[in-house]
Design a protein around this motif. Structure first.
Motif, PDB file in Angstrom:
ATOM      1  N   GLY A  75       0.817  -1.208   0.000  1.00 50.45           N
ATOM      2  CA  GLY A  75       0.000   0.000   0.000  1.00 50.45           C
ATOM      3  C   GLY A  75       0.849   1.255   0.000  1.00 50.45           C
ATOM      4  O   GLY A  75       0.534   2.234  -0.682  1.00 50.45           O
ATOM      5  N   ALA A  76       1.949   1.225   0.758  1.00 48.12           N
ATOM      6  CA  ALA A  76       2.856   2.374   0.800  1.00 48.12           C
ATOM      7  C   ALA A  76       3.526   2.591  -0.549  1.00 48.12           C
ATOM      8  O   ALA A  76       3.661   3.733  -1.014  1.00 48.12           O
ATOM      9  CB  ALA A  76       3.908   2.158   1.882  1.00 48.12           C
ATOM     10  N   VAL A  77       3.934   1.502  -1.194  1.00 50.39           N
ATOM     11  CA  VAL A  77       4.570   1.601  -2.513  1.00 50.39           C
ATOM     12  C   VAL A  77       3.586   2.141  -3.538  1.00 50.39           C
ATOM     13  O   VAL A  77       3.926   3.004  -4.357  1.00 50.39           O
ATOM     14  CB  VAL A  77       5.120   0.227  -2.952  1.00 50.39           C
ATOM     15  N   GLU A  78       2.352   1.637  -3.510  1.00 45.75           N
ATOM     16  CA  GLU A  78       1.342   2.098  -4.461  1.00 45.75           C
ATOM     17  C   GLU A  78       1.025   3.573  -4.234  1.00 45.75           C
ATOM     18  O   GLU A  78       0.860   4.345  -5.197  1.00 45.75           O
ATOM     19  CB  GLU A  78       0.079   1.252  -4.333  1.00 45.75           C
ATOM     20  N   HIS A  79       0.945   3.977  -2.983  1.00 48.57           N
ATOM     21  CA  HIS A  79       0.689   5.385  -2.672  1.00 48.57           C
ATOM     22  C   HIS A  79       1.812   6.258  -3.219  1.00 48.57           C
ATOM     23  O   HIS A  79       1.554   7.320  -3.810  1.00 48.57           O
ATOM     24  CB  HIS A  79       0.576   5.563  -1.160  1.00 48.57           C
ATOM     25  N   PRO A 123      14.317  11.095  -1.025  1.00 50.42           N
ATOM     26  CA  PRO A 123      14.700  10.222   0.096  1.00 50.42           C
ATOM     27  C   PRO A 123      13.749   9.067   0.364  1.00 50.42           C
ATOM     28  O   PRO A 123      14.183   7.943   0.647  1.00 50.42           O
ATOM     29  CB  PRO A 123      14.754  11.194   1.292  1.00 50.42           C
ATOM     30  N   THR A 124      12.433   9.313   0.277  1.00 48.61           N
ATOM     31  CA  THR A 124      11.483   8.232   0.535  1.00 48.61           C
ATOM     32  C   THR A 124      11.560   7.158  -0.542  1.00 48.61           C
ATOM     33  O   THR A 124      11.564   5.957  -0.241  1.00 48.61           O
ATOM     34  CB  THR A 124      10.045   8.782   0.615  1.00 48.61           C
ATOM     35  N   LEU A 125      11.644   7.563  -1.803  1.00 43.24           N
ATOM     36  CA  LEU A 125      11.753   6.584  -2.883  1.00 43.24           C
ATOM     37  C   LEU A 125      13.072   5.833  -2.809  1.00 43.24           C
ATOM     38  O   LEU A 125      13.123   4.629  -3.080  1.00 43.24           O
ATOM     39  CB  LEU A 125      11.610   7.285  -4.238  1.00 43.24           C
ATOM     40  N   ILE A 126      14.141   6.522  -2.435  1.00 44.78           N
ATOM     41  CA  ILE A 126      15.434   5.851  -2.251  1.00 44.78           C
ATOM     42  C   ILE A 126      15.312   4.794  -1.152  1.00 44.78           C
ATOM     43  O   ILE A 126      15.815   3.667  -1.290  1.00 44.78           O
ATOM     44  CB  ILE A 126      16.533   6.872  -1.898  1.00 44.78           C
ATOM     45  N   ALA A 127      14.633   5.140  -0.063  1.00 41.62           N
ATOM     46  CA  ALA A 127      14.465   4.184   1.039  1.00 41.62           C
ATOM     47  C   ALA A 127      13.673   2.965   0.585  1.00 41.62           C
ATOM     48  O   ALA A 127      14.017   1.818   0.927  1.00 41.62           O
ATOM     49  CB  ALA A 127      13.766   4.862   2.216  1.00 41.62           C
ATOM     50  N   PHE A 128      12.607   3.174  -0.192  1.00 37.43           N
ATOM     51  CA  PHE A 128      11.813   2.055  -0.686  1.00 37.43           C
ATOM     52  C   PHE A 128      12.641   1.169  -1.625  1.00 37.43           C
ATOM     53  O   PHE A 128      12.499  -0.060  -1.631  1.00 37.43           O
ATOM     54  CB  PHE A 128      10.572   2.569  -1.414  1.00 37.43           C
ATOM     55  N   LYS A 129      13.485   1.788  -2.429  1.00 38.25           N
ATOM     56  CA  LYS A 129      14.326   1.003  -3.343  1.00 38.25           C
ATOM     57  C   LYS A 129      15.363   0.191  -2.571  1.00 38.25           C
ATOM     58  O   LYS A 129      15.682  -0.940  -2.940  1.00 38.25           O
ATOM     59  CB  LYS A 129      14.991   1.926  -4.362  1.00 38.25           C
ATOM     60  N   VAL A 164       6.995  -4.458  -5.535  1.00 35.84           N
ATOM     61  CA  VAL A 164       7.644  -3.504  -6.437  1.00 35.84           C
ATOM     62  C   VAL A 164       7.784  -4.088  -7.834  1.00 35.84           C
ATOM     63  O   VAL A 164       8.610  -3.656  -8.618  1.00 35.84           O
ATOM     64  CB  VAL A 164       9.030  -3.083  -5.891  1.00 35.84           C
ATOM     65  N   ALA A 165       6.964  -5.092  -8.135  1.00 35.27           N
ATOM     66  CA  ALA A 165       7.023  -5.709  -9.458  1.00 35.27           C
ATOM     67  C   ALA A 165       6.660  -4.688 -10.525  1.00 35.27           C
ATOM     68  O   ALA A 165       5.837  -3.805 -10.318  1.00 35.27           O
ATOM     69  CB  ALA A 165       6.049  -6.887  -9.520  1.00 35.27           C
ATOM     70  N   SER A 166       7.297  -4.817 -11.684  1.00 34.53           N
ATOM     71  CA  SER A 166       7.052  -3.881 -12.774  1.00 34.53           C
ATOM     72  C   SER A 166       5.616  -3.995 -13.264  1.00 34.53           C
ATOM     73  O   SER A 166       5.062  -5.080 -13.374  1.00 34.53           O
ATOM     74  CB  SER A 166       8.016  -4.160 -13.924  1.00 34.53           C
ATOM     75  N   ARG A 167       5.024  -2.856 -13.580  1.00 34.49           N
ATOM     76  CA  ARG A 167       3.669  -2.837 -14.108  1.00 34.49           C
ATOM     77  C   ARG A 167       3.715  -2.962 -15.624  1.00 34.49           C
ATOM     78  O   ARG A 167       4.716  -2.644 -16.259  1.00 34.49           O
ATOM     79  CB  ARG A 167       2.975  -1.526 -13.714  1.00 34.49           C
TER      80      ARG A 167
END
Length: 211
Positions: free
Chosen positions: A70-74, A112-118, A132-135
């Protein structure tokens, strides 16, 4: 001041209140995942930080993985919206707009948030890989493809595989700085450093793409 009603006439929570609570949970979880990582963040921590009941969280997100998804989708939805609002203000020919899109790519890939998710995606690949699968469709890549196609038709870029050029643009502009940031580097932390790098990377891409 009148008190805001949080229930409908039938006694059920209003849709906007339900959505607001879900957003609050997601934003809180996003912050904790970004600060602590996936393994160190528990649903209980999210519950405590949100100030809501445990059942409230689990009704929406039945597991920690679902919460991370949910966090990734947001984050994805917010990123696409930011890209679209940025590009809506751009004028000029296709190559000028492509340059603006490329500059945006560099900035957003250092968020920073996207870097953390990666980092989480790489370190916890077996656990969170599906999140985080490719769409099959990416509106940002689709826009890059359209701009490259327009620039090719105008003679500003050489004819060729537009998708290949789009992937090379992303690699040339964003991947190196993103990896540096993921490894804890601060080479591109300042706007000045980003601009200096971008100008060189863009010139290199254009030099190759025009041939």
């Amino acid at each position: 001041m009148p008190t805001l009603t949080t229930t409908s006439k039938g006694g059920r929570p209003r849709k906007e209140d339900v959505e607001a609570k879900s957003l609050h949970i997601i934003e809180t979880a996003s912050r904790l995942f970004a600060q602590q990582g996936f393994a160190a963040t528990s649903v209980e921590q999210v519950v405590a930080a949100c100030g809501v009941g445990k059942d409230t969280v689990y009704r929406r997100f039945p597991s920690k993985l679902a919460l991370f998804e949910g966090a990734v989708e947001h984050a994805r939805v917010q990123t696409v919206a930011h890209f679209e609002s940025t590009m809506a203000t751009q004028t000029g020919d296709a190559l000028t707009q492509l340059r603006a899109a490329a500059r945006w790519l560099l900035t957003v890939n250092l968020d920073p948030t996207l870097i953390a998710f990666k980092r989480i995606a790489f370190s916890e690949a077996l656990v969170v890989g599906q999140a985080v699968a490719s769409r099959t469709s990416d509106p940002i890549v689709d826009r890059l493809l359209a701009l490259i196609g327009e620039a090719q038709k105008a003679g500003a870029l050489a004819r060729g595989d537009a998708r290949f050029l789009a992937m090379q643009l992303i690699n040339c502009i964003a991947v190196g700085p993103m990896i540096d940031a993921m490894l804890g580097g601060t080479t591109y932390a300042s706007s000045r450093a980003q601009t200096a790098y971008f100008d060189k990377a863009w010139a290199l891409f254009i030099d190759g793409a025009r041939r």
